[in-house]
Design a protein around this motif. Sequence first.
Motif, PDB file in Angstrom:
ATOM      1  N   ILE A   9       0.843  -1.360   0.075  1.00 44.09           N
ATOM      2  CA  ILE A   9      -0.046   0.304  -0.146  1.00 44.09           C
ATOM      3  C   ILE A   9       0.916   1.378  -0.008  1.00 44.09           C
ATOM      4  CG2 ILE A   9      -1.790   1.020   1.199  1.00 44.09           C
ATOM      5  CD1 ILE A   9      -2.744  -1.359   2.498  1.00 44.09           C
ATOM      6  N   GLY A  10       0.845   2.009  -1.103  1.00 43.53           N
ATOM      7  CA  GLY A  10       1.826   3.283  -1.138  1.00 43.53           C
ATOM      8  C   GLY A  10       2.779   2.988  -2.065  1.00 43.53           C
ATOM      9  N   GLY A  11       2.878   3.682  -3.455  1.00 47.15           N
ATOM     10  CA  GLY A  11       4.055   3.484  -4.308  1.00 47.15           C
ATOM     11  C   GLY A  11       4.871   4.641  -4.339  1.00 47.15           C
ATOM     12  N   GLY A  36      -1.737   8.192  -5.737  1.00 42.29           N
ATOM     13  CA  GLY A  36      -1.302   9.329  -6.978  1.00 42.29           C
ATOM     14  C   GLY A  36      -1.218   8.437  -8.177  1.00 42.29           C
ATOM     15  N   ALA A  80       3.337  16.221   1.411  1.00 40.56           N
ATOM     16  CA  ALA A  80       3.490  14.771   1.161  1.00 40.56           C
ATOM     17  C   ALA A  80       3.129  14.413  -0.133  1.00 40.56           C
ATOM     18  CB  ALA A  80       2.636  13.853   2.152  1.00 40.56           C
ATOM     19  N   LYS A  82       1.818  12.910  -3.223  1.00 38.13           N
ATOM     20  CA  LYS A  82       0.673  11.798  -3.991  1.00 38.13           C
ATOM     21  C   LYS A  82       1.039  11.469  -5.068  1.00 38.13           C
ATOM     22  CE  LYS A  82      -4.432  11.693  -4.034  1.00 38.13           C
ATOM     23  NZ  LYS A  82      -5.593  12.316  -3.982  1.00 38.13           N
ATOM     24  N   GLY A  85       6.166   7.546  -6.597  1.00 39.79           N
ATOM     25  CA  GLY A  85       7.354   7.956  -6.154  1.00 39.79           C
ATOM     26  C   GLY A  85       7.268   8.595  -4.864  1.00 39.79           C
ATOM     27  N   GLY A  86       5.938   8.882  -4.655  1.00 42.50           N
ATOM     28  CA  GLY A  86       5.627   9.411  -3.416  1.00 42.50           C
ATOM     29  C   GLY A  86       6.364  10.769  -2.916  1.00 42.50           C
ATOM     30  N   THR A  94      17.743  16.598  -0.994  1.00 40.49           N
ATOM     31  CA  THR A  94      19.025  16.674   0.039  1.00 40.49           C
ATOM     32  C   THR A  94      19.321  15.152   0.112  1.00 40.49           C
ATOM     33  OG1 THR A  94      18.238  18.795   0.676  1.00 40.49           O
ATOM     34  CG2 THR A  94      19.836  17.603   1.987  1.00 40.49           C
ATOM     35  N   THR A 232      -5.581   4.753  -7.075  1.00 42.78           N
ATOM     36  CA  THR A 232      -6.495   3.751  -6.445  1.00 42.78           C
ATOM     37  C   THR A 232      -5.970   3.948  -4.763  1.00 42.78           C
ATOM     38  OG1 THR A 232      -6.186   2.224  -8.261  1.00 42.78           O
ATOM     39  CG2 THR A 232      -6.850   1.353  -5.652  1.00 42.78           C
ATOM     40  N   THR A 233      -7.133   4.040  -4.100  1.00 49.11           N
ATOM     41  CA  THR A 233      -6.654   4.572  -2.592  1.00 49.11           C
ATOM     42  C   THR A 233      -7.066   3.287  -1.771  1.00 49.11           C
ATOM     43  OG1 THR A 233      -7.244   6.787  -2.934  1.00 49.11           O
ATOM     44  CG2 THR A 233      -7.291   6.137  -0.639  1.00 49.11           C
ATOM     45  N   ALA A 234      -6.327   2.766  -0.839  1.00 47.53           N
ATOM     46  CA  ALA A 234      -6.339   1.605  -0.057  1.00 47.53           C
ATOM     47  C   ALA A 234      -7.307   2.319   0.937  1.00 47.53           C
ATOM     48  CB  ALA A 234      -5.151   0.953   0.582  1.00 47.53           C
ATOM     49  N   ALA A 275       2.748   3.769   3.395  1.00 51.18           N
ATOM     50  CA  ALA A 275       1.993   4.895   3.007  1.00 51.18           C
ATOM     51  C   ALA A 275       2.400   6.368   3.443  1.00 51.18           C
ATOM     52  CB  ALA A 275       0.299   4.806   3.283  1.00 51.18           C
ATOM     53  N   GLY A 276       3.555   5.902   4.283  1.00 50.31           N
ATOM     54  CA  GLY A 276       4.393   7.079   5.179  1.00 50.31           C
ATOM     55  C   GLY A 276       3.820   7.711   6.035  1.00 50.31           C
ATOM     56  N   ALA A 544       8.694   5.802   6.441  1.00 54.67           N
ATOM     57  CA  ALA A 544       9.500   6.561   7.242  1.00 54.67           C
ATOM     58  C   ALA A 544       8.662   6.523   8.794  1.00 54.67           C
ATOM     59  CB  ALA A 544       9.332   7.944   6.926  1.00 54.67           C
TER      60      ALA A 544
END
Length: 579
Positions: A9-11, A36, A80, A82, A85-86, A94, A232-234, A275-276, A544
């Motif tokens: 979940i979350g690319g 996204g 953040a 969306k 690549g997030g 940096t 597509t959102t989980a 998903a961060g 993270a």
Amino acid sequence: STSFDYIIIGGGTAGLVLANRLSSDSNISVAVIEAGDSVFNNPNVTSVTVFGLSLGSSIDWSYISRPQKYTGNRTLTYNAGKALGGTSTINGMTYLRAEKVQIDAWEKLGNEGWNWEGLWPYYLKKEAFQHPTEVQTENGATFESEAHGFNGAVAVGWSKYLMGQNMSDILRQTSEALGYHANSDANDGSMSGFTTWPLTLNATTNIREDAARAYYYPISGSRPNLCLFLNTTATRIVWEDSSKDSIMHARGVEVITPTNSTETLYTTGEVIISAGSIRSPALLETSGVGNPAVLEKFGIDPVIPLLGVGANLQDQPNIVISYSSPVNWTGYPSFVTYLTAKDLFGADFDSISRSVHSNISRYAATVTADLGSANETTISNQERLLKLQADLIFNSNSTVPLAELLWAPGPFSISSAFWNLLPFSRGSVHIGASDPMVEPSIDANFFQLPIDEYVQAAAAHRLRQLFKTPPLSTYVTSELAPSFTIVPEGADYGDGSWEQWIKAGYSTNQHPVSTCAMMGKELGGVVDSEGRVYGSGNVRVVDASVIPMQVSGHLSATVYALAEKMAERILSDRGRGVR
Ligand SMILES: Cc1cc2nc3c(=O)[nH]c(=O)nc-3n(C[C@H](O)[C@H](O)[C@H](O)COP(=O)(O)OP(=O)(O)OC[C@H]3O[C@@H](n4cnc5c(N)ncnc54)[C@H](O)[C@@H]3O)c2cc1C
């Protein structure tokens, strides 16, 4: 097929590392669910000329925080990414890792094998370091070969636009004049002093290197076992009905498709949440994993009661000091001065250190009270965590950078954004509604503890000294922000005018971590040292949010390395038939 060995979940930054590594075995099917779109050709993403082009655009979640009660109820914008690549598609590029002892500290929190030596091979494995050109070297780019990997996925190098005009020498000499040494490579685990940092970019093509360019596009189309669901959102994990051994197993993930229908993707293996720091704890909560007191508020039945979910948020406050300059400085500045607690507090170091150590119980009581729900954490757990942090920063031999001074010369001005790297304040991220599409409620509790103000003010005070020191002093005329009217010249870190100015003007430094902390469950941890959510058999979090304590570097380098290490672990579990 709608059944996969792994559903990620979350690319984003971590998610695509996992997608690439897990799908490298053609027998393993992998699905990536990303809210996204692809931004391969988005010029605001690819450009490396200036930071911030995508902020506030459609590829930025742009969350708004809760009113910050210690700073006049101001709300803050949390950016953040969306996009495929997030956040690596919108960040400042940096590339700075962490101080060695900070990663070693992870092991002390119950994470066997998570220390600097254990993470080091993955810092190198993922990196494709590019040597600076002659011009970039003239402009200050320095590095130590042993600190870099050359054959990995993520291109790292210096900007073609790296600022010249002797700026690197000016800042280095000024830093040295005040006793802050030149550091030829801050990526070797020893960060303090002045350095010119590299960026995540492809120096040949002059394009930002994001997680999708590094880990997805090179393999897209060539791996039928890797299935990407964009836009597509989980919304929640779907659990198996019952469990024999009180360990819960995920059966799949419910998603909202681009055409707004609700569907389920199934797994025969694992669900990995990447998903961060803001969305991963929220996803656990909408799936019934979290503090029952939080879940019940929104009518969600607890599936796995887990008190630490969302509860350990750590972030940094950022504000800018600015001077006018007679020079039109051009190009991309990538210069930083890292200061330790001793650098910041000088002769007051011993008394500050004693005061921090003797106040740990009080800090813990404040943190615990602010987290609200009595069961979320305990004072003694918080004491243990805060003491570990204090021992790292406030011991007389500490090399841990406590403040970052990020230099930003521009047209006729020289500024420095600066931040307390390691605040003791703790906040939370929780769902704000039972509807998974409603944005989470983020509360970093900035400046919850006075020590955090002192550190920020001490950094400001040191910056003013730097601006008064040659050669830098010869290139500035007057202070634009905050100005001597707002904060009198000579005000030291204890002066209340610093506090007022800082609290009125700071923003988040966009480095939230630890909302699904990887540490012992008794300490408020959410995942074990293999990323597995406590109480679940086949759900992990890798991003993270699992970083258990804030680091002094910027986050992406550590997130990439962490994901590489976890990917190897997951593949090894699979090889051993562990589920
Ligand atoms: C403005 C800004 C500047 C920064 N600058 C730097 C810098 O210069 N250097 C540095 O090293 N670090 C920087 N960082 C931090 C760093 O980029 C992030 O910490 C890191 O990229 C986070 O990686 P992640 O994998 O945890 O999350 P992300 O990369 O954010 O990935 C999460 C992904 O999950 C997706 N997602 C979320 N919820 C769902 C859902 N329900 N369903 C499907 N998909 C979902 C998101 O769309 C996103 O693609 C910056 C951060 C910001 C915000």
